[in-house]
Structures are given as C-alpha cells and as structure tokens.
Design a protein around this motif. Structure first.
Motif, PDB file in Angstrom:
ATOM      1  N   HIS A 130       0.814  -1.216   0.000  1.00  0.00           N
ATOM      2  CA  HIS A 130       0.000   0.000   0.000  1.00  0.00           C
ATOM      3  C   HIS A 130       0.851   1.271   0.000  1.00  0.00           C
ATOM      4  O   HIS A 130       0.323   2.366  -0.221  1.00  0.00           O
ATOM      5  CB  HIS A 130      -0.964   0.007   1.194  1.00  0.00           C
ATOM      6  N   ASN A 235      -6.526   2.951  12.279  1.00  0.00           N
ATOM      7  CA  ASN A 235      -7.569   2.057  11.757  1.00  0.00           C
ATOM      8  C   ASN A 235      -7.351   0.657  12.311  1.00  0.00           C
ATOM      9  O   ASN A 235      -6.226   0.246  12.563  1.00  0.00           O
ATOM     10  CB  ASN A 235      -7.510   2.026  10.222  1.00  0.00           C
ATOM     11  N   GLU A 237      -8.510  -3.220  11.282  1.00  0.00           N
ATOM     12  CA  GLU A 237      -9.178  -4.049  10.280  1.00  0.00           C
ATOM     13  C   GLU A 237     -10.368  -4.792  10.897  1.00  0.00           C
ATOM     14  O   GLU A 237     -10.312  -5.229  12.052  1.00  0.00           O
ATOM     15  CB  GLU A 237      -8.193  -5.065   9.690  1.00  0.00           C
ATOM     16  N   LYS A 238     -11.429  -4.922  10.116  1.00  0.00           N
ATOM     17  CA  LYS A 238     -12.666  -5.521  10.627  1.00  0.00           C
ATOM     18  C   LYS A 238     -12.479  -6.968  11.046  1.00  0.00           C
ATOM     19  O   LYS A 238     -13.186  -7.458  11.937  1.00  0.00           O
ATOM     20  CB  LYS A 238     -13.765  -5.422   9.572  1.00  0.00           C
ATOM     21  N   GLN A 239     -11.543  -7.672  10.392  1.00  0.00           N
ATOM     22  CA  GLN A 239     -11.350  -9.083  10.732  1.00  0.00           C
ATOM     23  C   GLN A 239     -10.614  -9.282  12.053  1.00  0.00           C
ATOM     24  O   GLN A 239     -10.497 -10.401  12.552  1.00  0.00           O
ATOM     25  CB  GLN A 239     -10.617  -9.820   9.613  1.00  0.00           C
ATOM     26  N   SER A 240     -10.090  -8.189  12.633  1.00  0.00           N
ATOM     27  CA  SER A 240      -9.404  -8.289  13.915  1.00  0.00           C
ATOM     28  C   SER A 240     -10.415  -8.250  15.058  1.00  0.00           C
ATOM     29  O   SER A 240     -11.373  -7.479  15.035  1.00  0.00           O
ATOM     30  CB  SER A 240      -8.411  -7.137  14.070  1.00  0.00           C
ATOM     31  N   ALA A 243     -11.347  -4.959  16.787  1.00  0.00           N
ATOM     32  CA  ALA A 243     -12.293  -4.005  16.218  1.00  0.00           C
ATOM     33  C   ALA A 243     -13.653  -4.075  16.899  1.00  0.00           C
ATOM     34  O   ALA A 243     -14.507  -3.216  16.677  1.00  0.00           O
ATOM     35  CB  ALA A 243     -12.447  -4.261  14.718  1.00  0.00           C
ATOM     36  N   LEU A 379      -3.076  -6.213  12.606  1.00  0.00           N
ATOM     37  CA  LEU A 379      -4.154  -5.685  11.770  1.00  0.00           C
ATOM     38  C   LEU A 379      -4.560  -4.281  12.203  1.00  0.00           C
ATOM     39  O   LEU A 379      -5.540  -3.741  11.708  1.00  0.00           O
ATOM     40  CB  LEU A 379      -5.372  -6.623  11.831  1.00  0.00           C
ATOM     41  N   LYS A 381      -3.529  -0.392  12.289  1.00  0.00           N
ATOM     42  CA  LYS A 381      -2.662   0.605  11.655  1.00  0.00           C
ATOM     43  C   LYS A 381      -2.454   1.757  12.620  1.00  0.00           C
ATOM     44  O   LYS A 381      -3.420   2.319  13.147  1.00  0.00           O
ATOM     45  CB  LYS A 381      -3.301   1.110  10.362  1.00  0.00           C
TER      46      LYS A 381
END
Length: 482
Positions: A130, A235, A237-240, A243, A379, A381
């Motif tokens: 990225h 941020n 990640e949603k899979q973590s 979250a 996951l 940031k």
C-alpha cells in the motif's frame, strides 16, 4: 511473504494486460489508417511504442524561455552552486558505491546490514504494497523536478527547449526534456555543465527539503503534534477481534503493551514481537483481593468478565476465578511470587498456548484487556504522531511524513545514478565537459581523442559500479513479511 509477492505480481499483471490492450488497438488503428485517431494522437503528442508510451508537450516551451530569462544573474549563481555541489556529490557517490564492493570482496559484507548504497524499493516485497501511494507520486515529483532543472538551466543559457513530456517505460514513469543540442554544442564547457548538473542539483534541493520536513516537523508542529510519546490508532481491520466492542478504536493513543513501553511505530512492533515470543505474564495481587473476590466455582465458564488464575502457592487447590479487569487493571506484571514482594502472582489460565492476556494501556482511557493471539495487533494501523487537535488530521501528517521519506530516498538514488559517470545518464555528459573544463582551468588543451579516451574509462568504471551495487542490493534483498 507469499501474499506480498501475490500483490505485486497481480499489480504487474494488470498493468501488462492494460498495456497490451492499448498496444493492440493502437496497432489496428494505425494499420487501418484511421485518421481521426491519428490526428488525435498527433494533436496530443502521444506516441505508443513497444514497451513504452510517450506524451510529448511543446506548449511549455515559451514558459521555459521566459523563466530562464527572468533574473538571469540570480539563476547563474543558482546553477553555479549546483555545479560545484554536483562535483562534490560525485566523489561522495563514488565512495558510497565503492565501499560495499570493497566489503564484499574482503568477505566482510553482511547480508541486510543496511550498508548497501543501492537498496531496491519494490512495493509488496521490500516495502508494504500500500506504500505505492507514496512511491509513485514521490517518483513522479522527483523526475519532474529533475527535468525542470535541466529545462530552466538550458533556457538561462539561451538553449531552446524543443519539447518536454512523460513516458511510461514498462511500469516506470519517466519525465524528459528535449533541448536544441546544436545550440547546446556551441556553449562553453561551464555553461553545459550548469545545464547537465541542474537535474542533480534540483534533486539535491528536494532531498534537503524532504529531510528537513522529516527531521524537524516534530519541532515545528510542537506542542499540538508530538512524537515519541506513544502511537495513535488510525484504523483497525474488521477481521481483527480488536475491532469489536471493548477493543481499540480510531484515535486511541497507546502508551504500553503489557510491561513494554510504546513510544513510536518502531517500539510498537518491537513490543508486539517481544510479547509474542516471551512466556505468559502473571499479575501481582494482594491476598485480601483474592479472598474478597475469588471463588472456586464454575462461574468463570459462563462469564465473559471472569477468568481462571493459577496461584503460586503450596495449596492443593491453587486455581481461582476472579473478575479479570479488577485483577489486572492496576496490577504489576510478574513471573513468580518473588516479583510481587508481599503479594501473590496470578497466572491466567488460557485454553491454548497461542493465547495470551495482553494489557494495552491507553492515554486518558481505560486499558484494553485482550485475550487471544498477538497476530490480531498486526491488523491495527498506527502512527507515531500524537495530537490534541483534529485538523490537520493525524492521517494527513502521517501521509506527508511517509511521502517525504520516500521522496528523500528516491531523490538520493537519482543523485547517485546521475552524478556517477555512466552511459545514457547525466553523469556521462558531466564527465566529458568536466574534463574539458578542468583542462581549460589549468590552461591546458585537451584533444578530442584524449577526452574521449578518459571519458570512456570513467563511464565504464561508473557503469560497473552501478551494476555491481544493484546486484548486491538484489542479492541482499530484504523481503518484508506482510
């Protein structure tokens, strides 16, 4: 690591497919003599060649001419400084390229020791994929500023700019300036050196400005923006699992992970690695607390806020159920009872060896208590910047910092590549006129045959040095684990 290679290969594959489609339709239109297409391509100055697309611009020629004749004496001093600094940079670049070769030959070269002069920057392999959002703009800005230097210096020496533009060579963006080389050939050696050194000089200016921002931005932006006082969550990640409710949220400032202090992104990742590799941590608790809140029932099984702990005592039944937050929140960390003075060390009982109890301390908020794998934290940031204002946002400051870091690195690479005597690069032209200028300075004549002989030897040495350093950089390629 395989995901990193997959990302870069997918990106290259998409670019190749798009280019093949463009090349296919361009060939068909040219073969069929489709005049509207040919006229459009001619008007826009677009030329499509095998493995290359070129966009040529002539409408900026007058602008370059007027800029070059604006304050000519000041521009002369500006480009004279560039010539002298480029001359000094040539010796520095030679040293940077020679030392890795000497270390390698002497057997002292250590893989990935950070002493390579040429380090490959490949999105998805040596840098996060990225980060391409920083690398591509930084590369474009660097080459444009480089070519702008040539165009401005040439206009100052009354050498017309015939055209300028951009090219996409495979996947590499390139800027270029075409000069009137017949007019250039009648200029003195000093004038031509000012023109050929202008690109290196402008990259050097851009490098210094980038380093100034990276190194002095914390001082300029203080006290509303600070570094080395924690990391800000940008941020999750949603899979973590982090979250979910009770985990980390955008804007949280993390100051420690378990007993490891977090001051910036570097220490954030070091703490995660340390937590992952270290044995499970216990928590010191008083005997009174254990007596008041502990029970040996099975309430922990059906409770989300209670946890089984093992007590380091000689008692037969040394497992007890306690409210997790009360037991951990204000507790100090321990390995055994000797770490707790008059208290007892409580060790969490978890279902697998991969799980750990992780206490994440946040500024001005309750600590996050997380039970699970440390991998979940990768996951998240984060940024090394911490701020008490909302604008400009932490994300914007972080993006600018990353951009200027890559800009400094790319400018440094362009300086080395263009100041070293080498075929097809600025250094090849610089060495020819530098030899002529040096001989004239000492009031000696340099015949064309002698100049060609010396210049060729310097170019061969420079080319070999560049190629060897590139090969050493690829040999010691450090692949990131994304």
């Amino acid at each position: 690591m395989m995901e990193a290679f997959s990302d870069i290969y997918s990106f290259i594959a998409i670019l190749v497919v798009v280019y093949c489609i463009i090349q296919f339709f361009d060939t068909i239109f040219k073969t069929c003599m489709f005049y509207p297409y040919l006229i459009m391509m001619n008007n826009f100055g677009i030329v499509i060649k095998p493995y290359m697309m070129v966009w040529r611009i002539t409408r900026l020629n007058k602008a370059f001419k007027s800029m070059g004749q604006c304050m000519p004496s000041l521009l002369k001093k500006w480009f004279n400084i560039g010539f002298y600094l480029s001359f000094i940079s040539m010796f520095v670049a030679f040293g940077l390229l020679v030392m890795p070769v000497i270390r390698h030959i002497s057997g002292q070269f250590v893989s990935n020791d950070g002493k390579e002069a040429v380090i490959s920057v490949i999105p998805g392999i040596t840098t996060p994929f990225h980060h391409i959002i920083y690398i591509v703009p930084a590369l474009i800005v660097s080459v444009i500023f480089h070519e702008f230097g040539h165009a401005l210096a040439a206009s100052r020496e009354k050498v017309p700019v015939e055209s300028c533009g951009f090219a996409l060579a495979l996947i590499l963006p390139v800027a270029f300036v075409n000069l009137d080389y017949r007019r250039m050939s009648i200029c003195s050696s000093k004038q031509q050196l000012r023109v050929y050194c202008a690109g290196v000089w402008h990259n050097l200016v851009l490098l210094l400005l980038s380093l100034f921002f990276v190194n002095y931005a914390p001082s300029v932006l203080y006290p509303h923006y600070q570094t080395d006082v924690g990391v800000t969550v940008l941020n999750v990640e949603k899979q973590s699992s982090l979250a979910h409710f009770g985990g980390l949220t955008k804007g949280d400032v993390v100051s420690s992970i378990n007993n490891c202090e977090v001051r910036n992104i570097g220490s954030w990742f070091n703490c995660l690695v340390e937590t992952s590799l270290s044995p499970p941590m216990g928590f010191c608790s008083s005997k009174k607390f254990i007596k008041d809140y502990g029970n040996i029932s099975h309430s922990c099984i059906n409770s989300s806020d209670h946890l089984f702990f093992k007590i380091f005592t000689d008692e037969v039944n040394n497992f007890i159920c306690l409210p997790a937050r009360k037991a951990i929140d204000e507790a100090t960390f321990c390995r055994n009872n000797s770490d707790c003075l008059e208290k007892l060390c409580l060790m969490p009982v978890l279902s697998t060896n991969q799980e750990k109890v992780i206490k994440v301390k946040r500024n001005f908020q309750k600590s996050v208590l997380f039970i699970g794998s440390v991998d979940e934290f990768f996951l998240v940031k984060t940024s090394s910047w911490v701020s008490d204002v909302k604008f400009p946002s932490i994300e914007l400051i972080t993006h600018l910092e990353n951009f200027f870091k890559y800009l400094a690195g790319i400018c440094g690479g362009l300086i080395i590549m263009n100041v070293i005597p080498c075929y097809f690069l600025d250094g090849g032209h610089i060495i020819e006129h530098l030899l002529d200028y040096t001989y004239r300075f000492f009031k000696q004549n340099l015949c064309l045959k002698r100049k060609t002989y010396l210049a060729t030897r310097f170019k061969i040495v420079g080319l070999v040095l560049l190629v060897v350093n590139i090969l050493l950089g690829l040999k010691n390629l450090k692949v990131i684990n994304l």
